[in-house]
Design a protein around this motif. Structure first.
Motif, short mmCIF file in Angstrom:
data_model
loop_
_atom_site.label_atom_id
_atom_site.label_comp_id
_atom_site.label_asym_id
_atom_site.label_seq_id
_atom_site.Cartn_x
_atom_site.Cartn_y
_atom_site.Cartn_z
N ASN A 1 0.81 -1.22 0.00
CA ASN A 1 0.00 0.00 0.00
C ASN A 1 0.84 1.26 0.00
O ASN A 1 0.32 2.36 0.27
CB ASN A 1 -0.93 0.00 1.21
CG ASN A 1 -1.97 -1.11 1.15
OD1 ASN A 1 -2.57 -1.35 0.11
ND2 ASN A 1 -2.16 -1.81 2.26
N ASN A 2 2.15 1.11 -0.29
CA ASN A 2 3.06 2.26 -0.37
C ASN A 2 3.08 3.06 0.93
O ASN A 2 3.22 4.28 0.92
CB ASN A 2 2.68 3.16 -1.55
CG ASN A 2 3.84 3.99 -2.05
OD1 ASN A 2 5.00 3.62 -1.91
ND2 ASN A 2 3.54 5.15 -2.61
N PHE A 3 2.91 2.35 2.04
CA PHE A 3 2.93 2.90 3.39
C PHE A 3 1.81 3.92 3.64
O PHE A 3 1.85 4.66 4.63
CB PHE A 3 4.28 3.55 3.70
CG PHE A 3 5.41 2.55 3.80
CD1 PHE A 3 5.58 1.79 4.94
CD2 PHE A 3 6.29 2.37 2.74
CE1 PHE A 3 6.61 0.86 5.03
CE2 PHE A 3 7.31 1.45 2.81
CZ PHE A 3 7.48 0.69 3.97
N GLU A 4 0.79 3.93 2.78
CA GLU A 4 -0.35 4.81 3.04
C GLU A 4 -1.14 4.29 4.23
O GLU A 4 -1.40 3.10 4.35
CB GLU A 4 -1.25 4.88 1.80
CG GLU A 4 -0.58 5.56 0.60
CD GLU A 4 -1.48 5.62 -0.61
OE1 GLU A 4 -2.67 5.24 -0.48
OE2 GLU A 4 -0.99 6.00 -1.69
N ASN A 5 -1.50 5.19 5.12
CA ASN A 5 -2.21 4.86 6.37
C ASN A 5 -1.38 3.95 7.27
O ASN A 5 -1.93 3.26 8.14
CB ASN A 5 -3.55 4.18 6.06
CG ASN A 5 -4.46 5.05 5.21
OD1 ASN A 5 -4.56 6.25 5.43
ND2 ASN A 5 -5.11 4.44 4.22
N ASP B 1 12.70 -0.66 3.63
CA ASP B 1 13.48 0.39 4.31
C ASP B 1 12.76 1.72 4.35
O ASP B 1 13.29 2.70 4.88
CB ASP B 1 14.85 0.56 3.63
CG ASP B 1 14.72 1.07 2.19
OD1 ASP B 1 13.64 0.91 1.59
OD2 ASP B 1 15.71 1.63 1.69
N GLY B 2 11.55 1.80 3.79
CA GLY B 2 10.77 3.03 3.78
C GLY B 2 10.78 3.76 2.46
O GLY B 2 10.04 4.73 2.28
N ARG B 3 11.61 3.32 1.51
CA ARG B 3 11.59 3.91 0.17
C ARG B 3 10.23 3.69 -0.47
O ARG B 3 9.67 2.61 -0.41
CB ARG B 3 12.67 3.24 -0.69
CG ARG B 3 12.69 3.70 -2.13
CD ARG B 3 13.47 2.71 -3.01
NE ARG B 3 12.77 2.54 -4.27
CZ ARG B 3 11.84 1.64 -4.50
NH1 ARG B 3 11.48 0.79 -3.55
NH2 ARG B 3 11.25 1.57 -5.67
N LEU B 4 9.66 4.74 -1.08
CA LEU B 4 8.33 4.65 -1.66
C LEU B 4 8.38 4.06 -3.06
O LEU B 4 9.42 4.08 -3.72
CB LEU B 4 7.67 6.03 -1.68
CG LEU B 4 7.44 6.68 -0.32
CD1 LEU B 4 6.78 8.04 -0.48
CD2 LEU B 4 6.60 5.78 0.60
N ALA B 5 7.24 3.56 -3.51
CA ALA B 5 7.15 2.90 -4.82
C ALA B 5 7.59 3.84 -5.93
O ALA B 5 7.23 5.03 -5.95
CB ALA B 5 5.72 2.43 -5.07
N GLY B 6 8.38 3.30 -6.86
CA GLY B 6 8.79 4.07 -8.02
C GLY B 6 9.98 4.98 -7.81
O GLY B 6 10.53 5.50 -8.77
N LYS B 7 10.38 5.18 -6.56
CA LYS B 7 11.51 6.06 -6.28
C LYS B 7 12.83 5.34 -6.55
O LYS B 7 12.91 4.10 -6.49
CB LYS B 7 11.47 6.52 -4.82
CG LYS B 7 10.28 7.41 -4.49
CD LYS B 7 10.35 8.73 -5.24
CE LYS B 7 9.21 9.66 -4.87
NZ LYS B 7 9.29 10.94 -5.61
N PRO B 8 13.90 6.09 -6.86
CA PRO B 8 15.18 5.45 -7.16
C PRO B 8 15.71 4.60 -6.01
O PRO B 8 15.43 4.87 -4.84
CB PRO B 8 16.12 6.65 -7.42
CG PRO B 8 15.21 7.76 -7.82
CD PRO B 8 13.95 7.56 -7.03
N LEU B 9 16.46 3.58 -6.36
CA LEU B 9 17.20 2.81 -5.37
C LEU B 9 18.43 3.61 -4.95
O LEU B 9 18.75 4.65 -5.54
CB LEU B 9 17.62 1.47 -5.96
CG LEU B 9 16.52 0.60 -6.55
CD1 LEU B 9 17.12 -0.69 -7.10
CD2 LEU B 9 15.45 0.28 -5.52
N SER B 10 19.14 3.12 -3.95
CA SER B 10 20.42 3.73 -3.60
C SER B 10 21.36 3.59 -4.80
O SER B 10 21.30 2.63 -5.55
CB SER B 10 21.02 3.06 -2.38
OG SER B 10 21.24 1.68 -2.62
N GLU B 11 22.24 4.60 -4.99
CA GLU B 11 23.11 4.58 -6.16
C GLU B 11 24.53 4.14 -5.77
O GLU B 11 24.99 4.40 -4.66
CB GLU B 11 23.13 5.93 -6.87
CG GLU B 11 23.18 7.15 -5.97
CD GLU B 11 24.55 7.44 -5.44
OE1 GLU B 11 25.53 7.00 -6.05
OE2 GLU B 11 24.65 8.11 -4.40
N GLY B 12 25.19 3.48 -6.71
CA GLY B 12 26.55 3.00 -6.44
C GLY B 12 26.60 2.15 -5.19
O GLY B 12 25.75 1.30 -4.95
#
Length: 343
Positions: free
Chosen positions: A139-143, A213-224
């Motif tokens: 649910n993409n952490f909604e609610n 880890d709390g990253r939301l859907a569609g957002k970039p992953l950690s880089e490098g």
């Protein structure tokens, strides 16, 4: 040879190998998240999925290598590459002195923090259940602000010289490396790994749900091999100490990005701080560290008014580019990188 999305494999592991994005069964059926009674159960399933997808990737890569060797010779490159003339073989057919292929691991910060969040909150502290976490991810952490706060802000994170998280990073890195290294390719050489995703972390994030880890859907992953944005809260020295725990010398290269505001590295004192940071990282066998020295406000202004910032160049991944030439998603990713200081 291409990129390998480590966090996506954890996502598949939580859903019994099923991909919620493509609605296809992509991975092994090893059980759903709720079926894992311990962190070790989950970790073992994740590692099996990693091996499964590496085997698929290398099989596909070998087919591509064979096609290149038979149908796509590169005579000019072969002429200027050592040993191709003496062996009488094209570069793509294994004529070069060195014939190593590299599989590039992506998202080590995201996968580390995701497994850390699961281990710490679900199995060690029993703060919430695996079912509750998976529902929040779907649910993409909604609610689910409480769970999102715990995994985002109250969990050990990679990049802070915290052994709880860093030992997870080492474990995942070593498993990925050890399973790939030494596998034969079609040119008489072998496969190895590096951790140089360039900008692939942006696309890989676009085809994923939210992460543990709390990253939301569609957002970039950690880089490098950089920590997840905002996860590194103990300063740049803690970042390089965490990153140096990876065995850089066993890879074909790693990439650590750091971002400073201009005032942090200004003057003789600021320059000395920066030089000492670099020397310390290399003394710990770190491989590659690079910097953006710019403040967030300038980048936001440049994004809104690109014509006024035609000469603004930023360090992206393994390369530099004019900021105005980057996609908005990549601009946002650079803007959101942690601004470090030496205080």
């Amino acid at each position: 040879t291409g990129y390998f999305n480590l966090p996506k494999i954890l996502e598949l592991t939580l859903f019994n190998g099923f991909d919620k994005i493509s609605q296809k069964q992509l991975g092994l059926e090893l059980g759903f998240a709720k079926d894992f009674k311990s962190y070790d159960d989950l970790l073992n399933a994740f590692k099996k999925q990693v091996e499964y997808f590496i085997d698929i990737k290398l099989k596909g890569s070998n087919i591509i290598e064979k096609i290149y060797a038979e149908y796509m010779p590169v005579p000019f490159l072969s002429v200027i590459t050592n040993d191709c003339i003496s062996t009488g073989k094209d570069y793509n057919a294994g004529g070069a002195r060195y014939n190593i292929n590299y599989v590039q691991g992506v998202g080590i910060g995201t996968i580390t923090d995701s497994l850390s969040a699961i281990k710490y909150n679900v199995f060690d502290k029993d703060i919430f259940t695996m079912d509750e976490l998976v529902n929040s991810i779907e649910n993409n952490f909604e609610n689910n602000a409480i769970i999102h706060n715990f995994v985002s802000n109250k969990t050990p994170k990679y990049g802070n010289d915290d052994d709880f998280a860093d030992e997870i990073m080492i474990d995942i890195f070593n498993h990925f490396k050890n399973y790939v290294n030494g596998k034969p390719n079609m040119k008489g050489g072998s496969y190895r790994i590096n951790m140089l995703p360039t900008t692939c972390h942006v696309y890989f994030g676009e085809i994923m749900l939210a992460s543990a880890d709390g990253r939301l859907a569609g957002k970039p992953l950690s880089e490098g091999i950089s920590p997840s944005k905002g996860g590194d809260t103990k300063g740049p020295t803690a970042v390089v100490k965490s990153a140096a725990k990876m065995d850089h010398l066993s890879t074909g290269g790693t990439l650590l990005n750091q971002k400073f505001t201009p005032n942090v590295v200004a003057g003789e004192e600021g320059l000395n701080h920066m030089a000492n940071l670099i020397r310390s990282y290399f003394d710990m066998d770190g491989h590659h560290i690079q910097f953006n020295v710019i403040d967030r406000e300038t980048l936001i202004k440049a994004q809104k008014n690109p014509q006024e910032y035609k000469d603004l160049i930023v360090r992206v991944a393994g390369y530099s580019d004019h900021f105005r030439n980057l996609s908005k998603s990549l601009q946002d990713e650079i803007i959101e990188r942690t601004e470090q200081n030496f205080n």
